[in-house]
Design a protein around this motif. Structure first.
Motif, PDB file in Angstrom:
ATOM      1  N   ARG A 235       0.660  -1.197  -0.114  1.00 17.16           N
ATOM      2  CA  ARG A 235       0.538   0.203   0.247  1.00 17.16           C
ATOM      3  C   ARG A 235       0.900   1.248  -0.276  1.00 17.16           C
ATOM      4  NH1 ARG A 235      -2.853  -2.368   4.206  1.00 17.16           N
ATOM      5  NH2 ARG A 235      -1.448  -0.136   5.485  1.00 17.16           N
ATOM      6  N   ALA A 236       1.989   1.549   1.205  1.00 14.88           N
ATOM      7  CA  ALA A 236       2.791   2.457   1.357  1.00 14.88           C
ATOM      8  C   ALA A 236       3.191   2.531  -0.133  1.00 14.88           C
ATOM      9  CB  ALA A 236       3.919   2.583   2.398  1.00 14.88           C
ATOM     10  N   LEU A 237       4.182   1.880  -0.901  1.00 12.81           N
ATOM     11  CA  LEU A 237       4.466   1.878  -2.143  1.00 12.81           C
ATOM     12  C   LEU A 237       3.458   2.538  -3.145  1.00 12.81           C
ATOM     13  CD1 LEU A 237       6.753  -0.945  -2.155  1.00 12.81           C
ATOM     14  CD2 LEU A 237       7.700   0.999  -2.551  1.00 12.81           C
ATOM     15  N   ARG A 238       2.485   2.050  -3.474  1.00 13.07           N
ATOM     16  CA  ARG A 238       1.268   2.308  -4.586  1.00 13.07           C
ATOM     17  C   ARG A 238       0.960   3.676  -3.947  1.00 13.07           C
ATOM     18  NH1 ARG A 238      -2.122  -3.321  -4.354  1.00 13.07           N
ATOM     19  NH2 ARG A 238      -0.865  -3.883  -6.409  1.00 13.07           N
ATOM     20  N   GLU A 239       1.001   4.094  -2.525  1.00 13.08           N
ATOM     21  CA  GLU A 239       0.189   5.856  -2.709  1.00 13.08           C
ATOM     22  C   GLU A 239       2.026   6.625  -2.837  1.00 13.08           C
ATOM     23  OE1 GLU A 239       0.299   5.786   1.551  1.00 13.08           O
ATOM     24  OE2 GLU A 239      -2.288   3.956   1.383  1.00 13.08           O
ATOM     25  N   ARG A 240       2.703   6.221  -3.061  1.00 11.55           N
ATOM     26  CA  ARG A 240       3.416   6.970  -3.291  1.00 11.55           C
ATOM     27  C   ARG A 240       4.324   6.930  -5.170  1.00 11.55           C
ATOM     28  NH1 ARG A 240       9.259   4.637  -1.601  1.00 11.55           N
ATOM     29  NH2 ARG A 240      10.349   3.869  -3.821  1.00 11.55           N
ATOM     30  N   GLY A 241       3.364   6.238  -6.166  1.00  8.21           N
ATOM     31  CA  GLY A 241       3.303   5.709  -7.876  1.00  8.21           C
ATOM     32  C   GLY A 241       4.119   4.556  -8.144  1.00  8.21           C
ATOM     33  N   CYS A 242       4.941   4.362  -6.872  1.00 11.89           N
ATOM     34  CA  CYS A 242       4.980   2.792  -7.586  1.00 11.89           C
ATOM     35  C   CYS A 242       4.396   1.362  -8.358  1.00 11.89           C
ATOM     36  CB  CYS A 242       6.098   1.760  -6.264  1.00 11.89           C
ATOM     37  SG  CYS A 242       7.316   0.634  -6.953  1.00 11.89           S
ATOM     38  N   VAL A 243       4.605   1.144  -9.260  1.00  7.70           N
ATOM     39  CA  VAL A 243       3.664   0.304  -9.936  1.00  7.70           C
ATOM     40  C   VAL A 243       3.857  -1.212  -8.582  1.00  7.70           C
ATOM     41  CG1 VAL A 243       3.459  -1.379 -11.712  1.00  7.70           C
ATOM     42  CG2 VAL A 243       3.124   0.541 -11.929  1.00  7.70           C
ATOM     43  N   VAL A 244       2.904  -2.029  -8.254  1.00 14.94           N
ATOM     44  CA  VAL A 244       3.069  -3.047  -7.391  1.00 14.94           C
ATOM     45  C   VAL A 244       2.132  -4.125  -8.251  1.00 14.94           C
ATOM     46  CG1 VAL A 244       3.332  -4.480  -5.415  1.00 14.94           C
ATOM     47  CG2 VAL A 244       3.907  -1.615  -5.637  1.00 14.94           C
ATOM     48  N   LEU A 245       3.011  -4.836  -8.578  1.00 10.91           N
ATOM     49  CA  LEU A 245       2.604  -6.158  -9.316  1.00 10.91           C
ATOM     50  C   LEU A 245       2.136  -7.873  -8.199  1.00 10.91           C
ATOM     51  CD1 LEU A 245       3.384  -6.146 -12.686  1.00 10.91           C
ATOM     52  CD2 LEU A 245       1.375  -5.197 -11.404  1.00 10.91           C
TER      53      LEU A 245
END
Length: 246
Positions: A235-245
């Motif tokens: 969640r933290a990575l996605r919130e900053r714009g990182c694409v997580v699959l």
């Protein structure tokens, strides 16, 4: 035999030439800078290879080589590309470590089992590919490759990475898909420029909190692991714009 020389600097392209042995004429022109012998049926390369001191690019990929001569280490001009992939190599010569200006090395798709510690001497490497090479571990000496930007290690049997890889401060791309990693390697937490990590098809169930603090991370591929899509670091990575699959 008349060889198809072309261009300036001298280039010899014998790609898919149906060769089962290298014609002796290949080794007679010492000023040759590019030699392509890919996609033939070569089983050996003679020691005469060492005469071609002006080569900056050598492609021996997609053959049936079982060994590389020690004389490859005499190719002091080899600065751009060395392709050894898709052969039958079970070992690499320690003399490769003397190629300290080479930028790109591909040794993948060989039944190597291990990489020699001497590869740590290849200080100029920017990209190293060792995919599908039956690797179960890596030498600590790879941490000396301080200019490395891309490291491709997919399709092996790695369960961990050496701690020395924490010194690869220039690393941007790390491909580790289809290995046997039980967790995200701790060595990655100190890599400030790491942009893409491919961890598909490993055995990872949880993410360490520090992964969300990697400052340059743009894409993290975790498919075919068991990491929960709603895990806090995801969640933290996605919130900053990182694409997580996942």
């Amino acid at each position: 035999m008349s060889l198809p020389e072309s261009g300036s600097p001298p280039v010899l392209n014998l790609w898919k030439a149906g060769l089962s042995a290298v014609p002796p004429e290949v080794w007679r022109r010492a000023d040759r800078e590019v030699l392509i012998l890919a996609d033939n049926a070569l089983t050996e390369i003679p020691a005469a290879l060492g005469r071609l001191r002006a080569l900056h690019t050598l492609d021996l990929g997609h053959n049936s080589l079982t060994a590389v001569p020690d004389e490859i280490g005499e190719l002091a001009g080899l600065t751009r590309f060395l392709y050894l992939h898709d052969n039958r190599l079970t070992t690499l010569p320690d003399t490769l470590g003397g190629l300290d200006r080479l930028g790109y090395l591909n040794v993948g798709e060989n039944p190597l089992g291990r990489l020699p510690a001497a590869l740590g001497g290849m200080a100029g490497l920017v990209e190293l590919r060792a995919q599908q090479a039956e690797l179960t571990d890596l030498p600590e000496s790879l941490g000396r490759l301080g200019r490395l930007r891309e490291l491709w290690l997919g399709g092996n049997a790695l369960t961990a990475l050496p701690g020395s890889l924490a010194a690869l401060r220039e690393l941007r791309v790390l491909e580790l898909r289809d290995n046997a990693l039980p967790h995200v390697p701790e060595a990655l937490r100190t890599l400030p420029l790491l942009r893409r990590i491919d961890l598909r098809g490993n055995r990872i169930a949880e993410l360490p909190p520090w992964i969300a603090r990697l400052p340059s991370l743009e894409k993290l591929d975790l498919r075919w692991n068991t990491v929960a899509d709603g895990a806090k670091p995801v969640r933290a990575l996605r919130e900053r714009g990182c694409v997580v699959l996942t």
